[in-house]
Scaffold this active site. Structure first.
Site, PDB file in Angstrom:
ATOM      1  N   LYS A 111      -6.939   2.212   1.753  1.00  0.00           N
ATOM      2  CA  LYS A 111      -7.837   2.387   0.742  1.00  0.00           C
ATOM      3  C   LYS A 111      -8.316   3.724   0.934  1.00  0.00           C
ATOM      4  CE  LYS A 111     -10.940  -0.420  -0.498  1.00  0.00           C
ATOM      5  NZ  LYS A 111     -10.503  -0.422  -1.792  1.00  0.00           N
ATOM      6  N   THR A 113     -11.389   5.355   0.967  1.00  0.00           N
ATOM      7  CA  THR A 113     -12.618   5.462   1.911  1.00  0.00           C
ATOM      8  C   THR A 113     -12.086   5.669   3.059  1.00  0.00           C
ATOM      9  OG1 THR A 113     -13.931   3.951   0.270  1.00  0.00           O
ATOM     10  CG2 THR A 113     -14.481   4.370   2.518  1.00  0.00           C
ATOM     11  N   ALA A 115      -8.839   6.597   4.349  1.00  0.00           N
ATOM     12  CA  ALA A 115      -7.914   7.812   4.331  1.00  0.00           C
ATOM     13  C   ALA A 115      -8.742   9.094   4.355  1.00  0.00           C
ATOM     14  CB  ALA A 115      -7.078   7.522   3.104  1.00  0.00           C
ATOM     15  N   THR A 135       0.140  -8.323   9.453  1.00  0.00           N
ATOM     16  CA  THR A 135      -0.333  -7.711  10.676  1.00  0.00           C
ATOM     17  C   THR A 135      -0.651  -6.356  10.089  1.00  0.00           C
ATOM     18  OG1 THR A 135       0.824  -9.090  12.286  1.00  0.00           O
ATOM     19  CG2 THR A 135       0.280  -6.886  12.646  1.00  0.00           C
ATOM     20  N   GLU A 137      -1.346  -2.110  10.427  1.00  0.00           N
ATOM     21  CA  GLU A 137      -1.374  -0.865  11.561  1.00  0.00           C
ATOM     22  C   GLU A 137      -2.215   0.145  10.974  1.00  0.00           C
ATOM     23  OE1 GLU A 137       1.892  -1.787   9.682  1.00  0.00           O
ATOM     24  OE2 GLU A 137       2.539  -3.455  11.055  1.00  0.00           O
ATOM     25  N   GLN A 156      -4.753  -1.799  -0.205  1.00  0.00           N
ATOM     26  CA  GLN A 156      -4.565  -2.311  -1.424  1.00  0.00           C
ATOM     27  C   GLN A 156      -2.858  -2.625  -1.487  1.00  0.00           C
ATOM     28  OE1 GLN A 156      -4.084   0.095  -5.239  1.00  0.00           O
ATOM     29  NE2 GLN A 156      -5.729  -1.546  -5.725  1.00  0.00           N
ATOM     30  N   GLN A 180       3.679 -15.754   9.807  1.00  0.00           N
ATOM     31  CA  GLN A 180       2.993 -15.393  11.177  1.00  0.00           C
ATOM     32  C   GLN A 180       1.477 -15.772  11.006  1.00  0.00           C
ATOM     33  OE1 GLN A 180       3.828 -11.185  11.596  1.00  0.00           O
ATOM     34  NE2 GLN A 180       2.593 -10.523   9.906  1.00  0.00           N
TER      35      GLN A 180
END
Length: 188
Positions: A111, A113, A115, A135, A137, A156, A180
């Site tokens: 997103k 905000t 970044a 998961t 990162e 997103q 997972q």
């Protein structure tokens, strides 16, 4: 491949449980408190980050090796937020559970905000018929500590429908990250 709209995402979430829990619309505020938005948007779905984080540490002089990954390279953090040290990295998981249709591939992007704060979210595509909690990162590329808010938007998901159905799906090949439930370390 065509990008799918909010109408399609809503229908798939409600009729086929593609996203659970599903939030129909953008949530930007809760009890008068501003949030990093999450939920259904025009052409995507803003997923939330759960209260579970694994932050890289070098306490044990571990080497990051995807063929021989050591869990002691991380410190577990649970809470409403997480501080990622400067120039460091964390793993987290989504609040939402996803079930991807056989003729769909997703891309997940961070997103704006986060970044604009130097926080990069990297998630590999959700392949056809993959399902599970994502998961996530999270990289802090800045020389300052960075705060991530649990229960709020982090990335997103964009849904692309193929013109034809694939011969072999992620489920067919029994992918190693299928279904997972927790933050999942790399495996080969």
């Amino acid at each position: 491949m065509s990008l799918r709209s909010d109408r399609w995402i809503r229908q798939m979430a409600k009729q086929h449980k593609m996203i659970e829990p599903f939030v129909d619309g953008q949530v930007r505020e809760e009890n008068g408190r501003r949030l990093v938005s999450y939920g259904l948007s025009s052409y995507g779905y803003d997923l939330r980050v759960a209260e579970e984080f694994k932050v890289f540490t070098n306490v044990y002089n571990a080497v990051v090796d995807p063929k021989n990954f050591r869990a002691d390279a991380f410190v577990d953090i649970r809470g409403s937020s997480c501080i990622i040290p400067p120039n460091s990295f964390a793993l987290a998981k989504s609040v939402e559970y996803f079930r991807i249709p056989r003729n769909v591939l997703t891309l997940c992007i961070g997103k704006s905000t986060y970044a604009r704060c130097g926080i990069i979210v990297n998630v590999t595509p959700f392949e056809p018929e993959w399902e599970g909690f994502v998961t996530l990162e999270i990289s802090n590329t800045t020389p300052l500590p960075a705060k991530i808010y649990a229960g709020e938007g982090l990335a997103q998901v964009l849904f692309f429908m193929a013109d034809e159905t694939c011969e072999t799906s992620y489920a067919d090949r029994k992918g190693k990250y299928m279904k997972q439930m927790e933050i999942t370390y790399p495996t080969i």
